[in-house]
Design an enzyme around this catalytic site. Sequence first.
Site, short mmCIF file in Angstrom:
data_model
loop_
_atom_site.label_atom_id
_atom_site.label_comp_id
_atom_site.label_asym_id
_atom_site.label_seq_id
_atom_site.Cartn_x
_atom_site.Cartn_y
_atom_site.Cartn_z
N HIS A 126 13.88 50.19 4.94
CA HIS A 126 13.39 51.13 5.82
C HIS A 126 12.31 50.92 6.67
O HIS A 126 12.06 51.70 7.67
CB HIS A 126 13.58 52.61 5.29
CG HIS A 126 14.22 53.57 6.17
ND1 HIS A 126 15.89 52.69 6.78
CD2 HIS A 126 13.78 54.53 6.58
CE1 HIS A 126 16.07 53.57 7.83
NE2 HIS A 126 15.12 54.89 8.02
N LYS A 153 25.52 55.89 11.51
CA LYS A 153 25.05 56.91 11.00
C LYS A 153 25.25 58.19 11.40
O LYS A 153 26.11 59.47 10.59
CB LYS A 153 23.26 57.29 10.44
CG LYS A 153 22.78 58.47 10.12
CD LYS A 153 21.30 58.36 9.20
CE LYS A 153 21.22 59.53 8.69
NZ LYS A 153 19.41 59.90 8.29
N HIS A 160 19.68 57.22 17.51
CA HIS A 160 19.20 58.94 17.43
C HIS A 160 19.95 59.32 18.17
O HIS A 160 20.70 59.50 18.99
CB HIS A 160 17.29 58.96 17.47
CG HIS A 160 16.57 58.59 16.08
ND1 HIS A 160 15.57 58.02 16.53
CD2 HIS A 160 17.28 57.65 14.28
CE1 HIS A 160 15.64 57.51 14.94
NE2 HIS A 160 16.02 57.27 14.23
N ARG A 172 12.93 49.48 10.78
CA ARG A 172 12.84 50.44 11.13
C ARG A 172 12.13 52.03 11.10
O ARG A 172 11.31 51.76 12.80
CB ARG A 172 14.00 50.99 10.41
CG ARG A 172 14.07 52.12 11.50
CD ARG A 172 15.58 52.60 11.35
NE ARG A 172 16.68 53.71 11.92
CZ ARG A 172 16.75 53.90 13.35
NH1 ARG A 172 17.58 52.21 13.51
NH2 ARG A 172 17.66 54.78 13.95
N TYR A 231 9.90 58.68 12.78
CA TYR A 231 9.62 57.68 13.20
C TYR A 231 8.54 57.04 12.79
O TYR A 231 7.92 56.20 12.73
CB TYR A 231 10.56 56.78 13.25
CG TYR A 231 11.87 56.62 12.52
CD1 TYR A 231 12.16 55.80 11.34
CD2 TYR A 231 13.17 57.61 12.48
CE1 TYR A 231 13.84 55.01 11.24
CE2 TYR A 231 14.49 57.85 11.96
CZ TYR A 231 13.96 56.04 10.78
OH TYR A 231 15.63 56.27 10.26
N ARG A 274 19.12 50.11 11.70
CA ARG A 274 18.70 50.60 9.78
C ARG A 274 20.07 49.24 9.27
O ARG A 274 20.75 47.85 9.21
CB ARG A 274 20.20 51.46 9.95
CG ARG A 274 19.86 53.35 9.86
CD ARG A 274 21.01 53.84 10.42
NE ARG A 274 20.27 54.90 10.63
CZ ARG A 274 20.50 55.83 12.38
NH1 ARG A 274 21.28 54.67 12.99
NH2 ARG A 274 20.21 56.61 13.08
#
Length: 315
Positions: A249, A174, A283, A252, A292, A146
């Site tokens: 983003h 995150k 994740h 990613r 994703y 990220r």
Amino acid sequence: MQRILPRKEPSTEPGAVHLSTRRALGFKLAAPAKTLDAFVGWMDAAGEPTIRHDLATAWVAQFSRGTVLERLNYVKQFAEHVAWFDPATEVPVLDGRPYGSHRPRPLIFTSEQIDVLLAAAGRLTPRVRAASWQTLLGLLAVTGLRISEARNLNDDDVTPDEDDGGWVRVTDTKFGKSRLVPLHATTMTAIRKYQRLRDATFPAPRTTAVFVARRGTRIARSTATNTFREIRALAGMAGSQTEPAARLHDFRHSFATNTLIGHIRSGGDVDEMMPVLSAWLGHVSPDSTYWYLSNTPELAAALADRLPVSGGDDE
């Protein structure tokens, strides 16, 4: 309109490929298949060749209010897939708001597009800012970090190993998870080269951050957003009526999708790869990683080579 969801014979048409690809990624799609078959049949009868917002909303309006959201969301997902092949496709929205979980359609960068973005970053001034952004974008491209994780890296988070490669320690992510991300030797070489330039430019460091802004401070969130807008404009990737603007983003998304494509093409198993990719990306579970994965023509082609595609009944 050409029939998108045939019932009997194998097919490589968009609808069949869309459903087969999502099944291969772990989704159960009995209801979506029936919904899409009905929607495409309705478009056939209307003589409409291209998915549009007004067509999708007109079609779902015939159903009970309780099923409109679900049906339109299936059409929306299908339209996002078809848009890769037909730029004229409109992803359905209603009252100005997308139905269901929505995200901007990501750009899945090719290696050539990444090179263009890196070259554009190299045109920034002053020199240390250009080097900082070239190295930062390169790191995003090869690790899937990220942008917040990359901005927060400190020098002691990047360590070499005995094989000339190295590791990035990502902390306070995150989801509050920490992880180690391996780095190839070429990536370590690029980072060390940048750090030497940075240290020569700022012999009295103002931060412990790996990546610094033009004044030698850690790159702020707002600075990152504004600088990337400048870079994508220089690269000619600021978006158009048919192509979304490049976003930070997207690196990613691109890493996740292109990694899976490479794994499939090398003969790897999707189910075995998903937990690995999920852990790499930080994740909580593979369910988050599925989000994703963009169903690009390349991913569809890689899966099509491995899977029998059938438009038959989904029960």
